[in-house]
Design a protein around this motif. Structure first.
Motif, PDB file in Angstrom:
ATOM      1  N   SER B  59      44.238 -44.135  -0.477  1.00 26.25           N
ATOM      2  CA  SER B  59      43.809 -42.744  -0.620  1.00 26.25           C
ATOM      3  C   SER B  59      42.789 -42.688  -1.739  1.00 26.25           C
ATOM      4  O   SER B  59      42.607 -43.639  -2.487  1.00 26.25           O
ATOM      5  CB  SER B  59      45.008 -41.836  -0.917  1.00 26.25           C
ATOM      6  N   GLY B  60      42.130 -41.543  -1.870  1.00 28.93           N
ATOM      7  CA  GLY B  60      41.111 -41.389  -2.892  1.00 28.93           C
ATOM      8  C   GLY B  60      39.729 -41.665  -2.327  1.00 28.93           C
ATOM      9  O   GLY B  60      39.587 -42.070  -1.174  1.00 28.93           O
ATOM     10  N   ARG B  61      38.707 -41.417  -3.161  1.00 27.08           N
ATOM     11  CA  ARG B  61      37.329 -41.551  -2.682  1.00 27.08           C
ATOM     12  C   ARG B  61      36.546 -42.527  -3.555  1.00 27.08           C
ATOM     13  O   ARG B  61      36.766 -42.625  -4.761  1.00 27.08           O
ATOM     14  CB  ARG B  61      36.629 -40.195  -2.736  1.00 27.08           C
ATOM     15  N   ILE B  62      35.672 -43.260  -2.909  1.00 29.76           N
ATOM     16  CA  ILE B  62      34.749 -44.123  -3.644  1.00 29.76           C
ATOM     17  C   ILE B  62      33.339 -43.689  -3.250  1.00 29.76           C
ATOM     18  O   ILE B  62      32.996 -43.696  -2.067  1.00 29.76           O
ATOM     19  CB  ILE B  62      34.959 -45.606  -3.281  1.00 29.76           C
ATOM     20  N   LEU B  63      32.542 -43.283  -4.235  1.00 24.74           N
ATOM     21  CA  LEU B  63      31.215 -42.751  -3.938  1.00 24.74           C
ATOM     22  C   LEU B  63      30.146 -43.642  -4.550  1.00 24.74           C
ATOM     23  O   LEU B  63      30.186 -43.957  -5.738  1.00 24.74           O
ATOM     24  CB  LEU B  63      31.072 -41.331  -4.521  1.00 24.74           C
ATOM     25  N   LEU B  64      29.202 -44.056  -3.720  1.00 29.08           N
ATOM     26  CA  LEU B  64      28.039 -44.797  -4.211  1.00 29.08           C
ATOM     27  C   LEU B  64      26.848 -43.874  -4.071  1.00 29.08           C
ATOM     28  O   LEU B  64      26.504 -43.488  -2.949  1.00 29.08           O
ATOM     29  CB  LEU B  64      27.839 -46.073  -3.374  1.00 29.08           C
ATOM     30  N   ASP B  65      26.281 -43.478  -5.211  1.00 25.33           N
ATOM     31  CA  ASP B  65      25.144 -42.559  -5.193  1.00 25.33           C
ATOM     32  C   ASP B  65      25.488 -41.276  -4.438  1.00 25.33           C
ATOM     33  O   ASP B  65      24.688 -40.770  -3.664  1.00 25.33           O
ATOM     34  CB  ASP B  65      23.957 -43.245  -4.501  1.00 25.33           C
ATOM     35  N   GLY B  66      26.710 -40.798  -4.621  1.00 26.09           N
ATOM     36  CA  GLY B  66      27.126 -39.564  -3.978  1.00 26.09           C
ATOM     37  C   GLY B  66      27.622 -39.714  -2.556  1.00 26.09           C
ATOM     38  O   GLY B  66      28.123 -38.764  -1.971  1.00 26.09           O
ATOM     39  N   GLN B  67      27.490 -40.921  -1.981  1.00 29.68           N
ATOM     40  CA  GLN B  67      27.941 -41.117  -0.603  1.00 29.68           C
ATOM     41  C   GLN B  67      29.261 -41.870  -0.572  1.00 29.68           C
ATOM     42  O   GLN B  67      29.434 -42.852  -1.296  1.00 29.68           O
ATOM     43  CB  GLN B  67      26.910 -41.933   0.169  1.00 29.68           C
ATOM     44  N   GLU B  68      30.156 -41.403   0.288  1.00 33.52           N
ATOM     45  CA  GLU B  68      31.456 -42.053   0.419  1.00 33.52           C
ATOM     46  C   GLU B  68      31.282 -43.459   1.011  1.00 33.52           C
ATOM     47  O   GLU B  68      30.678 -43.644   2.076  1.00 33.52           O
ATOM     48  CB  GLU B  68      32.339 -41.221   1.342  1.00 33.52           C
ATOM     49  N   ILE B  69      31.776 -44.496   0.312  1.00 31.48           N
ATOM     50  CA  ILE B  69      31.727 -45.853   0.877  1.00 31.48           C
ATOM     51  C   ILE B  69      33.113 -46.427   1.074  1.00 31.48           C
ATOM     52  O   ILE B  69      33.271 -47.510   1.629  1.00 31.48           O
ATOM     53  CB  ILE B  69      30.884 -46.824   0.010  1.00 31.48           C
ATOM     54  N   GLY B  70      34.149 -45.710   0.599  1.00 34.09           N
ATOM     55  CA  GLY B  70      35.514 -46.211   0.759  1.00 34.09           C
ATOM     56  C   GLY B  70      35.831 -46.379   2.233  1.00 34.09           C
ATOM     57  O   GLY B  70      35.637 -45.459   3.026  1.00 34.09           O
ATOM     58  N   GLY B  71      36.295 -47.584   2.636  1.00 35.62           N
ATOM     59  CA  GLY B  71      36.650 -47.809   4.031  1.00 35.62           C
ATOM     60  C   GLY B  71      35.516 -48.316   4.885  1.00 35.62           C
ATOM     61  O   GLY B  71      35.707 -48.626   6.044  1.00 35.62           O
ATOM     62  N   MET B  72      34.298 -48.398   4.313  1.00 35.66           N
ATOM     63  CA  MET B  72      33.187 -48.973   5.076  1.00 35.66           C
ATOM     64  C   MET B  72      33.346 -50.479   5.190  1.00 35.66           C
ATOM     65  O   MET B  72      34.048 -51.101   4.420  1.00 35.66           O
ATOM     66  CB  MET B  72      31.868 -48.698   4.359  1.00 35.66           C
ATOM     67  N   LYS B  73      32.623 -51.069   6.166  1.00 37.99           N
ATOM     68  CA  LYS B  73      32.645 -52.525   6.296  1.00 37.99           C
ATOM     69  C   LYS B  73      31.779 -53.147   5.204  1.00 37.99           C
ATOM     70  O   LYS B  73      30.825 -52.518   4.740  1.00 37.99           O
ATOM     71  CB  LYS B  73      32.094 -52.923   7.665  1.00 37.99           C
ATOM     72  N   PRO B  74      32.087 -54.397   4.833  1.00 36.06           N
ATOM     73  CA  PRO B  74      31.326 -55.050   3.764  1.00 36.06           C
ATOM     74  C   PRO B  74      29.818 -55.031   4.014  1.00 36.06           C
ATOM     75  O   PRO B  74      29.042 -54.774   3.099  1.00 36.06           O
ATOM     76  CB  PRO B  74      31.852 -56.486   3.790  1.00 36.06           C
ATOM     77  N   ALA B  75      29.413 -55.297   5.277  1.00 30.16           N
ATOM     78  CA  ALA B  75      27.977 -55.356   5.564  1.00 30.16           C
ATOM     79  C   ALA B  75      27.323 -54.000   5.319  1.00 30.16           C
ATOM     80  O   ALA B  75      26.211 -53.919   4.810  1.00 30.16           O
ATOM     81  CB  ALA B  75      27.744 -55.822   6.999  1.00 30.16           C
ATOM     82  N   GLU B  76      28.032 -52.917   5.669  1.00 30.27           N
ATOM     83  CA  GLU B  76      27.472 -51.576   5.481  1.00 30.27           C
ATOM     84  C   GLU B  76      27.350 -51.256   3.995  1.00 30.27           C
ATOM     85  O   GLU B  76      26.357 -50.686   3.555  1.00 30.27           O
ATOM     86  CB  GLU B  76      28.371 -50.534   6.152  1.00 30.27           C
ATOM     87  N   VAL B  77      28.380 -51.638   3.238  1.00 28.82           N
ATOM     88  CA  VAL B  77      28.341 -51.393   1.802  1.00 28.82           C
ATOM     89  C   VAL B  77      27.158 -52.140   1.196  1.00 28.82           C
ATOM     90  O   VAL B  77      26.398 -51.601   0.394  1.00 28.82           O
ATOM     91  CB  VAL B  77      29.658 -51.844   1.135  1.00 28.82           C
ATOM     92  N   ASN B  78      26.987 -53.391   1.624  1.00 27.69           N
ATOM     93  CA  ASN B  78      25.886 -54.200   1.095  1.00 27.69           C
ATOM     94  C   ASN B  78      24.547 -53.552   1.395  1.00 27.69           C
ATOM     95  O   ASN B  78      23.661 -53.492   0.549  1.00 27.69           O
ATOM     96  CB  ASN B  78      25.950 -55.613   1.687  1.00 27.69           C
ATOM     97  N   CYS B  79      24.396 -53.051   2.613  1.00 23.36           N
ATOM     98  CA  CYS B  79      23.119 -52.460   2.999  1.00 23.36           C
ATOM     99  C   CYS B  79      22.832 -51.175   2.228  1.00 23.36           C
ATOM    100  O   CYS B  79      21.700 -50.726   2.168  1.00 23.36           O
ATOM    101  CB  CYS B  79      23.085 -52.187   4.498  1.00 23.36           C
ATOM    102  N   ARG B  80      23.856 -50.564   1.645  1.00 22.62           N
ATOM    103  CA  ARG B  80      23.635 -49.354   0.845  1.00 22.62           C
ATOM    104  C   ARG B  80      23.345 -49.688  -0.612  1.00 22.62           C
ATOM    105  O   ARG B  80      23.229 -48.793  -1.447  1.00 22.62           O
ATOM    106  CB  ARG B  80      24.853 -48.449   0.926  1.00 22.62           C
TER     107      ARG B  80
END
Lengths: 408, 251
Positions: B59-80
């Protein structure tokens, strides 16, 4: 590195000259060798470069073969495409089936991947007899090569050149593929999929694509097979086909570029020669595979490349004084082993056992000699040849090890 | 300067009954060098796994530059724009150092399914890889198989591959583990250099490195952030002293 283009040119010239150099039976064998070589190269793109061991490549070979026969028979035998372009039909079906199968199988890795490929191929194999219209049932589907572009395609020579053209083109394309970003990423898939994911790559899509390309070239090989024998048969979907391409590739060496092709060509040639001479030629193929895996785990070509590329530490080069007795030992042991296997095969054959049950032990004629099964000498001579040969090899190896110890 | 590029809000992570991360709030400011410290088993690596997409938070939120990345795939996180290194070296062992870095660099150039261009003709990729190799001091090892590098060279390669995608945020998981004094010093310099125009989040056990490198430090104990502050504040925080640093800092 100037040597390489020269060697390639030489090999292509020899391949072009083959129809003038060999008998017609051997020319047929040469066509089979080319097809097996291409199939092994397609298989090894997936297995060697991308590290995904497939146990079900018969499916894509078979689908390519059947697609081509249907393409040949299309429009009342006029053909979907001119004869020289028919392999494209096999390649296209291979590609499409590869996308589908690859999508599912590359969701897993390692053993699970291998099991899915095996299951998919067996699924097709089990399904095929029920689809008579597509796979022709027991009899398979036969066809006929139509003349095109001024060629009759009625002789083995024409088929040989057509096959050679497609095989060289496909191997060339596979080589170029390894130089592209996608080809380099195939190595990444083999080495560390997890890291690739964290570098931002879509590992599943990459795996599917490589799988599909491998299936496409497998389908092309199947297509050439159909063109050659003017038929496609249910037997082309059997597990045996998947196994042979795997064994051939590993015997040649899956990690070196031309290894699988050379391995497949050698083993097909070996099968062609030995299947006429002995009934147990499959046993010899199995023995060769086991020996290669035990003593040359990189494959025959892989091991040669390793020896001659200068990567080995100094002092580990080839020494004639060791190589010659080693080869002699192997030859003597092989002779002893072959005589033993052949004698056993004959004694244990059904005809002979029927005679023996009647109390007779007739002599066996083999290799121009007659052998008495009852005499100990018959068994002692090949046994001692086997033992002597092995002792010689072991002795040389021990001496070489001692020398290495001394120089180290 | 103060707007957070990476923000964790009430993040929890459980594996079955094991509650590893128990409500972490963290703000990593744009451009800062932020260290996470804490005793073994505090959940530092799990925190990194959550940020980089290896695990999804419970639970909870992880925001990268204001965008939620919690639960994303590693490749998607990397591309952000978030790249990470690994505590246990995670490289491509059977190919050369050059090839390792090339795979890492290619992604940024949008090369993935490209089968119509020769990789050796992509001059910008080659130049970047060569620059990176020099920076990592692996010039003489460019054509060695990665598996044949020494341990610390592999650690350098690991950092290099993390850098290669030119990310906004870098997560380094114990980059100095197993390095000699001299190698550690060089690597600290390297990290300083690469962190100049980026944000850095680092887990490290070497306290002298942490206190000299980090702008701010967060202390994670049993899945909870007990303090965040400048090195000076952390050094003087009584809670931190009690929970973790104790004699180490006093000495």
């Amino acid at each position: 590195m100037k040597l390489r283009p020269f060697l390639i040119l030489l090999a292509v010239m020899v391949l072009l000259a083959i129809p003038w150099l060999v008998s017609s039976s051997m020319l047929n064998a040469a066509i089979q060798m080319l097809i097996a070589a291409l199939f092994a190269m397609a298989f090894s793109l997936l297995c060697g470069q991308a590290g995904m061991l497939s146990f079900g490549h018969a499916a894509y070979f078979g689908l390519g073969a059947f697609a081509t026969v249907h393409a040949m028979n299309a429009f009342n035998g006029e053909g979907l495409l001119p004869t020289p372009l028919l392999p494209l039909a096999g390649a296209a079906v291979g590609l499409v089936s590869g996308v589908v199968a690859g999508y599912f199988s590359t969701k897993r890795t390692g053993v699970y991947f291998a099991m899915i490929t095996l299951a998919l191929a067996e699924l097709l194999h089990a399904l095929a007899p029920h689809l008579k219209g597509t796979f022709g049932g027991e009899a398979g589907i036969s066809s006929f090569r139509m003349p095109a572009w001024g060629f009759g395609f009625g002789t083995a020579i024409e088929v040989y050149y057509l096959t050679l053209f497609w095989v060289l083109l496909a191997i060339g394309l596979l080589y170029l593929l390894m130089l592209t970003p996608l080809g380099r990423l195939a190595l990444g898939l083999r080495e560390n999929q997890r890291r690739l994911r964290f570098l931002g790559y879509n590992v599943h899509a990459l795996g599917t694509l490589i799988f599909a390309i491998s299936a496409m070239f497998s389908g092309l090989a199947g297509a050439l097979q159909s063109l050659n024998i003017e038929a496609a048969n249910y037997a082309e979907l059997e597990t045996h086909v998947s196994t042979v391409v795997l064994l051939n590739s590993f015997i040649g060496g899956v990690r070196v570029f031309l290894g699988p092709a050379i391995g497949a060509a050698l083993m097909t040639f070996f099968g062609h020669v030995t299947s006429d001479v002995t009934r147990v030629w499959l046993l010899y193929q199995g023995i060769i595979f086991v020996l290669v895996m035990m003593f040359l785990p990189r494959g025959i070509v892989g091991e040669l490349v390793e020896r001659f590329s200068g990567k080995r530490p100094a002092g580990e080069g080839i020494r004639l004084s060791e190589m010659l007795p080693r080869l002699a030992g192997i030859a003597v042991a092989a002779l002893g082993g072959v005589v033993l296997i052949e004698l056993l095969q004959r004694v244990m054959s059904r005809d002979y056992r029927a005679l023996a049950a009647g109390g007779q032990w007739p002599e066996i004629t083999m290799m121009g000699l007659s052998w008495q099964p009852g005499s100990p000498l018959t068994w002692l001579v090949p046994l001692s040849a086997l033992a002597l040969g092995l002792a010689l090899v072991l002795g040389v190896n021990r001496r070489a090890a001692a020398r290495r110890e001394a120089t180290a | 300067m103060s707007d957070p590029i990476l923000r964790l809000e009430g993040v929890h992570k459980s594996f079955g009954p094991a509650h590893i991360i128990r409500g972490v709030d963290l703000e990593v400011r744009r451009g800062e060098r932020h260290a996470v410290i804490g005793p073994n088993g505090a959940g530092k690596s799990t925190l990194f796994h959550l940020c980089s997409g290896e695990f999804a938070p419970s639970s909870g939120r992880i925001l990268l530059d204001g965008q939620e990345i919690g639960g994303m795939k590693p490749a998607e996180v990397n591309c952000r724009g978030l790249a990470r290194s690994f505590q246990i070296t995670n490289i491509f062992p059977g190919i050369s150092v050059f090839e390792n870095l090339r795979l890492a660099v290619m992604r940024k150039h949008g090369l993935q399914f490209t089968f119509w261009r020769r990789v050796s003709r992509l001059d910008n990729v080659t130049q970047e890889v060569e620059g990176l190799i020099e920076r990592l001091r692996l010039g003489h090892r460019a054509h060695t198989l990665a598996s044949q590098l020494s341990y610390s060279e592999q650690r350098s390669l690991e950092i290099g591959m993390t850098l290669a995608s030119d990310p906004k945020v870098i997560l380094l998981d114990e980059p100095m583990a197993g390095m000699s004094q001299e190698e550690t010093e060089y690597t600290v310099g390297l990290i300083r250099e690469i962190a100049e125009d980026r944000t850095l989040l680092i887990v490290e056990h070497d306290m002298s490195v942490v206190f000299s490198l980090a702008d701010r430090i967060s202390v994670l104990v049993y899945g909870e952030m007990i303090a965040t502050g400048t090195p000076k504040e952390i050094r003087e925080n009584p809670q931190v002293k009690e929970a973790y640093l104790g004699e180490e800092v006093a000495a």
